[in-house]
Design a protein around this motif. Structure first.
Motif, PDB file in Angstrom:
ATOM      1  N   GLY A 129      -7.468   0.406   7.371  1.00  6.64           N
ATOM      2  CA  GLY A 129      -7.045  -0.787   6.659  1.00  6.64           C
ATOM      3  C   GLY A 129      -5.560  -0.874   6.405  1.00  6.64           C
ATOM      4  O   GLY A 129      -4.921  -1.869   6.748  1.00  6.64           O
ATOM      5  N   ASP A 130      -4.964   0.156   5.792  1.00  7.63           N
ATOM      6  CA  ASP A 130      -3.588   0.055   5.330  1.00  7.63           C
ATOM      7  C   ASP A 130      -2.555   0.712   6.247  1.00  7.63           C
ATOM      8  O   ASP A 130      -1.420   0.255   6.330  1.00  7.63           O
ATOM      9  CB  ASP A 130      -3.456   0.656   3.930  1.00  7.63           C
ATOM     10  CG  ASP A 130      -4.169  -0.183   2.880  1.00  7.63           C
ATOM     11  OD1 ASP A 130      -4.195  -1.414   3.040  1.00  7.63           O
ATOM     12  OD2 ASP A 130      -4.700   0.385   1.918  1.00  7.63           O
ATOM     13  N   THR A 131      -2.912   1.791   6.920  1.00  8.04           N
ATOM     14  CA  THR A 131      -1.944   2.472   7.779  1.00  8.04           C
ATOM     15  C   THR A 131      -1.411   1.538   8.856  1.00  8.04           C
ATOM     16  O   THR A 131      -0.217   1.550   9.169  1.00  8.04           O
ATOM     17  CB  THR A 131      -2.576   3.722   8.434  1.00  8.04           C
ATOM     18  OG1 THR A 131      -2.793   4.711   7.424  1.00  8.04           O
ATOM     19  CG2 THR A 131      -1.658   4.313   9.495  1.00  8.04           C
ATOM     20  N   GLY A 132      -2.282   0.722   9.424  1.00  4.94           N
ATOM     21  CA  GLY A 132      -1.876  -0.133  10.535  1.00  4.94           C
ATOM     22  C   GLY A 132      -0.764  -1.085  10.172  1.00  4.94           C
ATOM     23  O   GLY A 132       0.261  -1.164  10.860  1.00  4.94           O
TER      24      GLY A 132
ATOM     25  N   ALA B 161       0.840  -1.194   0.000  1.00  2.00           N
ATOM     26  CA  ALA B 161       0.000   0.000   0.000  1.00  2.00           C
ATOM     27  C   ALA B 161       0.874   1.243   0.000  1.00  2.00           C
ATOM     28  O   ALA B 161       2.030   1.212   0.405  1.00  2.00           O
ATOM     29  CB  ALA B 161      -0.933   0.019   1.212  1.00  2.00           C
ATOM     30  N   PHE B 162       0.289   2.366  -0.456  1.00  2.00           N
ATOM     31  CA  PHE B 162       1.058   3.601  -0.560  1.00  2.00           C
ATOM     32  C   PHE B 162       1.576   4.091   0.788  1.00  2.00           C
ATOM     33  O   PHE B 162       2.534   4.870   0.854  1.00  2.00           O
ATOM     34  CB  PHE B 162       0.218   4.691  -1.241  1.00  2.00           C
ATOM     35  CG  PHE B 162      -0.787   5.371  -0.353  1.00  2.00           C
ATOM     36  CD1 PHE B 162      -0.493   6.578   0.264  1.00  2.00           C
ATOM     37  CD2 PHE B 162      -2.046   4.823  -0.140  1.00  2.00           C
ATOM     38  CE1 PHE B 162      -1.420   7.223   1.074  1.00  2.00           C
ATOM     39  CE2 PHE B 162      -2.976   5.452   0.667  1.00  2.00           C
ATOM     40  CZ  PHE B 162      -2.661   6.668   1.279  1.00  2.00           C
ATOM     41  N   LYS B 163       0.973   3.619   1.861  1.00  2.00           N
ATOM     42  CA  LYS B 163       1.412   4.060   3.188  1.00  2.00           C
ATOM     43  C   LYS B 163       2.870   3.690   3.459  1.00  2.00           C
ATOM     44  O   LYS B 163       3.532   4.307   4.295  1.00  2.00           O
ATOM     45  CB  LYS B 163       0.526   3.449   4.269  1.00  2.00           C
ATOM     46  CG  LYS B 163      -0.981   3.583   4.058  1.00  2.00           C
ATOM     47  CD  LYS B 163      -1.460   5.004   4.147  1.00  2.00           C
ATOM     48  CE  LYS B 163      -2.945   5.135   3.885  1.00  2.00           C
ATOM     49  NZ  LYS B 163      -3.810   4.676   4.950  1.00  2.00           N
ATOM     50  N   ASP B 164       3.388   2.685   2.750  1.00  2.00           N
ATOM     51  CA  ASP B 164       4.777   2.265   2.964  1.00  2.00           C
ATOM     52  C   ASP B 164       5.776   3.376   2.639  1.00  2.00           C
ATOM     53  O   ASP B 164       6.852   3.437   3.234  1.00  2.00           O
ATOM     54  CB  ASP B 164       5.108   1.039   2.105  1.00  2.00           C
ATOM     55  CG  ASP B 164       4.498  -0.246   2.642  1.00  2.00           C
ATOM     56  OD1 ASP B 164       4.427  -0.398   3.873  1.00  2.00           O
ATOM     57  OD2 ASP B 164       4.090  -1.085   1.826  1.00  2.00           O
ATOM     58  N   PHE B 165       5.444   4.232   1.686  1.00  2.00           N
ATOM     59  CA  PHE B 165       6.373   5.296   1.305  1.00  2.00           C
ATOM     60  C   PHE B 165       6.728   6.179   2.491  1.00  2.00           C
ATOM     61  O   PHE B 165       7.877   6.604   2.642  1.00  2.00           O
ATOM     62  CB  PHE B 165       5.769   6.152   0.183  1.00  2.00           C
ATOM     63  CG  PHE B 165       5.913   5.538  -1.173  1.00  2.00           C
ATOM     64  CD1 PHE B 165       6.961   5.889  -2.003  1.00  2.00           C
ATOM     65  CD2 PHE B 165       5.008   4.590  -1.607  1.00  2.00           C
ATOM     66  CE1 PHE B 165       7.099   5.308  -3.250  1.00  2.00           C
ATOM     67  CE2 PHE B 165       5.139   4.001  -2.853  1.00  2.00           C
ATOM     68  CZ  PHE B 165       6.189   4.364  -3.676  1.00  2.00           C
TER      69      PHE B 165
END
Length: 466
Positions: free
Chosen positions: A142-145, A110-114
């Protein structure tokens, strides 16, 4: 570089303190006192740079002298070498002048990894320097965690508590969080929705007395300035790959909390030629209703096929409102206090100023599935439901077909197999090799009622030095 609060009452802070503070003491969000600005010539000179080299050029002014340049470069190199594609954020062409930028090549897809792979390293650096321990408290739709856990699980100086809405994230999203079993990692499933989780985080930052003065909270949500800072970079990357800065680009951004698209707004203010930003939302369309009709009003939150955007209180929107109100924190505070009681609008001239750059669209589950199916049938390319909303909104809102339109591909389709099936496709998106056994891994999670005191008591009794 100094940072000020969007509510105008908290003291200005340097980068290290903003990194650890997350939310300002007056309840506002931190923004830079002034933005760096790059000339066309300077941006043009960055063509051909690796992603990490570009990231250094874009972000170093925000970090300034808080971290020595060589240390920051090494941090960026380590962050982005863990992505599965050498381009880090590759572009995929859908049509003659339409593109998807794949922002899901990081470890949690997910883009949060950046931002969060970098944030973990920043926290470790600063906390080691200060010999300090903190408790990370975050909320996720969903994805930040999973990105936060992956980015921070090796940090020696943190305990991580991530709140997610119980049974309202996809199974892949949940397992990405709950199968990481480190002693400093705690997943809390709240019997409520994302806005409930986000509210608990904000209230906890406002009053940290439940920690007994023994530690402090640190933020991983996009209220943390470092998250926004890292997301600015890929707008520059897309532009340079498609002829910028000698031509403008348009971007369509699937967004619920407004952080990812606010990064694009900042990129434009920093000198990147961007002609249009499309706010792409699902049925939880508070941002679309504001941008299309100047009415900011909370409705009942709905569960959709795009759960990462099932958000009604878009925290980062406050940062844009701050700019639209001439950076007057008092006006912003008054507006947001009124918004808690009912619908609000801003002065027409302020709203029209925002509309010069922003357009918006809301796409329901039916339209999401139609777009997933259409793109796959025409291109043999599989979109996740959030990116599908971005593509649909881009096509509905596009102002100029001669300007390249880039939709930010925010997540890997394998995270949302139910949406792919709902779209009527028989293809089953496969998890990458490092996640192939995800459904066999042990899970650990605590389910709690939608009650702030219960959540705070759990955190107070489970952090490492409690």
């Amino acid at each position: 570089m100094r940072y000020i609060s969007t509510r105008g009452e908290a003291p200005a802070l340097g980068f290290e303190d903003v990194l650890l503070a997350g939310l300002a003491s007056d309840g506002g969000l931190y923004v830079p006192e002034s933005l760096p600005h790059f000339s066309v010539e300077e941006i043009r000179s960055w063509r051909g740079l690796s992603y990490s080299e570009l990231a250094f050029n874009v972000m170093h002014p925000f970090v300034d002298d808080a971290i020595p340049a060589d240390d920051f470069r090494e941090m960026l190199n380590e962050t982005y070498k863990g992505f599965s594609h050498d381009a880090v954020a590759p572009l995929v062409q859908l049509d003659s002048n339409e593109w998807v930028m794949e922002l899901f090549r990081g470890p949690t897809l997910a883009f949060k990894d950046f931002a969060l792979q970098l944030l973990g390293r920043l926290l470790d650096y600063v906390l080691e320097k200060r010999k300090q321990h903190v408790v990370i408290m975050g909320a996720t739709s969903g994805d930040t965690g999973s990105a936060a856990i992956e980015g921070c699980r090796h940090c020696e100086h943190v305990d991580i508590f991530i709140l997610h809405p119980h049974e309202r994230v996809s199974e892949v999203q949940r397992r990405q969080m709950t199968t990481v079993l480190g002693d400093n990692i705690h997943n809390i499933a709240v019997r409520g929705n994302f806005d409930d989780c986000q509210r608990m985080v904000k209230e906890s930052f406002g009053d940290q007395s439940f920690l007994g003065g023994k530690t402090q909270l640190a933020a991983v949500n996009s209220i943390n300035w470092a998250r926004i800072m890292a997301q600015i970079v890929y707008y520059f990357q897309a532009s340079l790959a498609l002829g910028g800065p000698d031509r403008s680009l348009a971007f369509s951004v699937p967004t619920g909390n407004f952080g990812d698209i606010f990064a694009g707004y900042l990129a434009k203010k920093m000198g990147l030629p961007i002609s249009q930003l499309v706010i792409a939302t699902n049925r939880n369309d508070i941002l679309h209703r504001f941008m299309s009709g100047n009415r900011y009003e909370q409705h009942q939150l709905e569960h959709t096929l795009s759960p990462s955007m099932d958000i009604m209180v878009s925290s980062n929107f406050e940062r844009l409102l701050f700019d639209l109100h001439g950076r007057d924190g008092g006006l912003v505070k008054d507006l947001l206090e009124r918004a808690q009681k009912g619908p609000v609008s801003i002065e027409d001239y302020r709203w029209r100023h925002a509309r010069k750059l922003f357009d918006s669209d809301a796409v329901d589950d039916k339209g999401t599935c139609e777009t997933i199916r259409e793109i796959f049938e025409r291109n043999e390319y599989l979109l996740d439901p959030h990116t599908a909303i971005g593509v649909r909104a881009a096509r509905n809102c596009r102002r100029d077909a001669s300007v390249p339109m880039v939709t930010l591909g925010t997540a890997h389709p394998a995270k949302f197999p139910d949406a792919i099936a709902e779209a009527g496709l028989s293809v089953k998106p496969q998890l990458p090799p490092h996640m192939a056994d995800l459904f066999e891994r042990e899970e650990r999670c605590t389910v709690l009622d939608n009650d702030l005191s219960s959540v705070q008591s759990f955190i107070a009794s489970h952090w490492k030095l409690a």
